[in-house]
Write a protein that holds these residues in place. Structure first.
Motif, mmCIF file in Angstrom:
data_model
loop_
_atom_site.group_PDB
_atom_site.id
_atom_site.type_symbol
_atom_site.label_atom_id
_atom_site.label_comp_id
_atom_site.label_asym_id
_atom_site.label_seq_id
_atom_site.Cartn_x
_atom_site.Cartn_y
_atom_site.Cartn_z
ATOM 1 N N ASP A 99 0.914 -1.231 -0.115
ATOM 2 C CA ASP A 99 -0.037 0.016 0.056
ATOM 3 C C ASP A 99 0.835 1.209 0.103
ATOM 4 O OD1 ASP A 99 -2.361 1.498 0.042
ATOM 5 O OD2 ASP A 99 -3.333 0.131 1.123
ATOM 6 N N LEU A 147 -2.203 3.081 7.533
ATOM 7 C CA LEU A 147 -3.514 3.066 7.044
ATOM 8 C C LEU A 147 -4.700 3.394 8.030
ATOM 9 C CD1 LEU A 147 -2.911 -0.625 5.191
ATOM 10 C CD2 LEU A 147 -2.171 1.772 4.489
ATOM 11 N N LYS A 151 -9.042 -0.043 7.246
ATOM 12 C CA LYS A 151 -8.229 -0.783 6.340
ATOM 13 C C LYS A 151 -7.360 -1.751 6.826
ATOM 14 C CE LYS A 151 -6.579 0.853 1.953
ATOM 15 N NZ LYS A 151 -5.638 2.060 1.332
ATOM 16 N N ARG A 154 -9.326 -4.874 8.106
ATOM 17 C CA ARG A 154 -9.943 -5.696 7.094
ATOM 18 C C ARG A 154 -8.320 -6.596 6.799
ATOM 19 N NH1 ARG A 154 -13.194 -1.629 4.219
ATOM 20 N NH2 ARG A 154 -11.223 -1.123 2.732
#
Ligand code: ZN
Length: 170
Positions: A99, A147, A151, A154
């Motif tokens: 990410d 993050l 997020k 999850r």
């Protein structure tokens, strides 16, 4: 040299804060060699001692395509930083997840080398990003901490499911 066991998120041992080396000795150099081998084995470009469950301030990095230019940072510290840069990061302790993270673009940093010599240097680009990522590890911080909580939650669920799946097939 020996391969070391890498810890994976959400293992709480990744949250421990590493302590400095008082002396750079043979134990430190052996650990550095083992960490380098472990990093190459995992196809990583950087590894912090925290990731192999050793709470000491040691980082290994190799950004070269041939994997023959190892960098050893003992007691690394960021002295100053400037600018911002966003790049896509991954981590050996957070498998198969990537990410975008915003970090300083340019850093001045200090460390000791394998002989214990104190060095100050500055860098930018991938090396600067990598050093920031690895020093975060030594402080118990992961790139996914940047993050949003949703997020990250999850991701935690997804990885925990994967772990169960792997356990079943072994
Ligand atoms: Zn990492």
């Amino acid at each position: 040299m020996a391969l070391l066991e890498v810890l994976y998120f959400p293992d709480n041992r990744l949250r421990k804060k590493a302590v400095p080396f008082e002396t750079v000795d043979e134990n430190c150099r052996t650990l550095a060699g083992d960490m380098l081998e472990t990093m190459y084995d995992g196809q990583g470009i950087g590894l912090a001692a925290t990731q192999v469950n050793i709470q000491k301030r040691l980082v290994v990095i190799d950004l070269s395509p041939e994997k023959n230019e190892p960098i050893y940072l003992i007691n690394p510290e960021i002295l100053s930083s400037e600018g911002t840069e966003e790049s896509r990061e991954g981590c050996l302790s957070v498998p198969e997840y990537y990410d975008f993270v915003t970090r300083a673009e340019r850093i001045t940093y200090s460390y000791q080398d394998l002989e214990g010599e104190y060095i100050e240097s500055e860098t930018d680009g991938l090396l600067a990003i990598c050093i920031q990522h690895e020093i975060d590890h030594l402080n118990g911080k992961l790139f996914i901490d940047y993050l949003s909580p949703m997020k990250r939650q999850r991701l935690r669920k997804k990885l925990e499911k994967q772990e169960r799946f792997q356990t079943n097939i072994l």
